[in-house]
Design an enzyme around this catalytic site. Structure first.
Site, PDB file in Angstrom:
ATOM      1  CD  GLU A   1      47.929  38.163  39.125  1.00  0.00           C
ATOM      2  OE1 GLU A   1      47.001  38.037  40.269  1.00  0.00           O
ATOM      3  OE2 GLU A   1      47.638  38.585  38.038  1.00  0.00           O
TER       4      GLU A   1
ATOM      5  CG  ASP B   1      44.027  36.998  34.464  1.00  0.00           C
ATOM      6  OD1 ASP B   1      42.831  37.027  35.119  1.00  0.00           O
ATOM      7  OD2 ASP B   1      44.774  37.725  34.785  1.00  0.00           O
TER       8      ASP B   1
ATOM      9  CG  HIS C   1      42.352  32.859  35.272  1.00  0.00           C
ATOM     10  ND1 HIS C   1      43.335  32.576  36.080  1.00  0.00           N
ATOM     11  CD2 HIS C   1      41.736  33.886  35.535  1.00  0.00           C
ATOM     12  CE1 HIS C   1      43.316  33.686  36.718  1.00  0.00           C
ATOM     13  NE2 HIS C   1      42.498  34.524  36.394  1.00  0.00           N
TER      14      HIS C   1
ATOM     15  CG  HIS D   1      38.992  37.887  36.182  1.00  0.00           C
ATOM     16  ND1 HIS D   1      38.724  37.668  37.473  1.00  0.00           N
ATOM     17  CD2 HIS D   1      40.072  37.459  35.740  1.00  0.00           C
ATOM     18  CE1 HIS D   1      39.740  37.002  37.970  1.00  0.00           C
ATOM     19  NE2 HIS D   1      40.787  37.003  37.024  1.00  0.00           N
TER      20      HIS D   1
HETATM   21  N1  HPA Z   1      44.515  39.055  39.459  1.00  0.00           N
HETATM   22  C1  HPA Z   1      43.636  39.387  40.580  1.00  0.00           C
HETATM   23  N2  HPA Z   1      42.384  39.814  40.641  1.00  0.00           N
HETATM   24  C2  HPA Z   1      42.037  40.005  39.370  1.00  0.00           C
HETATM   25  C3  HPA Z   1      42.492  39.758  38.332  1.00  0.00           C
HETATM   26  C4  HPA Z   1      43.828  39.022  38.310  1.00  0.00           C
HETATM   27  O1  HPA Z   1      44.851  38.786  37.494  1.00  0.00           O
HETATM   28  N3  HPA Z   1      41.882  40.048  36.962  1.00  0.00           N
HETATM   29  C5  HPA Z   1      40.644  40.392  37.500  1.00  0.00           C
HETATM   30  N4  HPA Z   1      40.732  40.568  38.928  1.00  0.00           N
HETATM   31 ZN    ZN Z   2      42.381  36.779  37.183  1.00  0.00          ZN
END
Ligand code: HPA
Ligand code: ZN
Length: 337
Positions: free
Chosen positions: A200, A278, A17, A19
């Protein structure tokens, strides 16, 4: 370095995970802004870092999308990913499954091919330089429409053999997974694997929808599943991998503090949790920092940390033979430690 720090860094692990736009460090943000002639609203690298205080997911996303606007050329995307791989290699990552957000870039007139060619060139280099394997997860922005997601899937078609999965990210509340059930079904029909952010900030109902409506192979975050015992039973029964991101959870106020993080509760319940970074440039740490945060914040020992690393390998989209090889290396490492 303490013995536990050495253990954490040395553990062979997969990052599931991440980005790639969230690995944009302020130094590279300035360099890209300069070479592309783009103005950014910060005077210095220190001023950028000082702006990274978030009350919720949307606060972060506003700054994250503004930062991504400096990425224009294949070289920018290459340099972004190359910098991530250098950090990941130092943290003992053997395999990375990287999310990217094509809509963020296509909305600014950047071609899909520019983004993916830059990323693919860095992925090939990382394998040669560090021995890290990687694959791509193309994420749809859930605050945009279903039509926009379908158009993105169509734009990606020439690269389907280089894309492993689709994902779903961005603003969760108000954008339930079911909005994307048809586009996820279309992606699955093309042979792509499926992941989605759910639970989340959004309620357990969104996780149920991700399972039953989207038919996901892996759940990103999933923290709020803990509010629903039947959902926990379902996730355990399915052997579903959860990509948990402890420092992200603290920065985005999903948990009050790392000392309150439920990672050990997740493991005790039988959930297949993994540790991930993340958006490491925004949340104050890469994957080993996240392992250290739970090790010290929640008192996890080597046995629990090894389970988290094992879950990352078994929860990856690597072929079974490659997973088996990585597990052998993990067992050899554990035998020595
Ligand atoms: N949550 C949702 N969208 C996202 C995140 C996240 O933690 N990081 C980058 N885009
Ligand atoms: Zn994410």
């Amino acid at each position: 370095m303490t013995d536990l720090d050495t253990f954490i860094t040395g553990l062979p692990k997969a990052e599931l995970h991440l980005h790639i736009e969230g690995s944009l460090e302020p130094e590279l943000m300035f360099a890209c802004a300069h070479r592309n002639g783009i103005a950014i609203p910060y005077a210095s690298v220190e001023a950028v870092r000082a702006a990274y205080a978030f009350g919720n997911l949307q606060d972060f996303l506003d700054i994250y999308y503004a930062g991504a606007a400096v990425l224009c050329t294949a070289r920018d995307f290459h340099d972004l990913a190359a910098a991530y791989f250098d950090r990941a290699a130092a943290d003992g990552v053997v395999h990375a499954e990287i999310m990217f957000d094509p809509q963020t870039h296509m909305a600014r007139g950047i071609a899909f091919g520019t983004v993916i060619e830059g990323l693919l060139s860095a992925m090939a280099e990382a394998e040669a330089k560090h021995g890290i394997t990687s694959c791509l997860i193309m994420s749809f922005l859930r605050h945009l429409s279903e039509n926009d997601a379908f158009a993105t899937l169509a734009a990606a078609e020439p690269w389907f053999d280089r894309i492993t999965a689709v994902g779903l990210d961005s603003s969760e509340i108000g954008h339930p997974p079911e909005k994307f059930a048809r586009v996820f079904a279309a992606a699955a029909a093309k042979g792509l694997r499926l992941v989605a952010h759910a639970g989340e900030e959004g309620p357990p109902a969104y996780v149920w929808q991700a399972l039953d409506g989207l038919k996901i192979d892996r759940l990103d975050h999933g923290n709020r599943s803990l509010e629903d015992a039947a959902l926990v039973d379902r996730l355990v029964g399915d052997g579903m991998t959860l990509t948990v991101c402890p420092l992200s959870n603290v920065k985005l106020c999903v948990v009050p503090a790392i000392e309150d993080h439920p990672i050990d509760r997740m493991l005790a319940l039988g959930l297949r949790a993994t540790i991930n970074s993340d958006d490491p440039a925004y949340f104050g740490g890469y994957i080993a920092d996240n392992f250290r945060a739970v090790a010290y914040g929640r008192g996890l020992g080597k046995a629990d940390l090894a389970v988290l690393a094992r879950n990352s390998l078994t929860g990856s989209f690597l072929p079974p033979a490659a997973i088996a090889q990585h597990l052998q290396r993990l067992d050899a490492f554990l035998a020595m430690h």
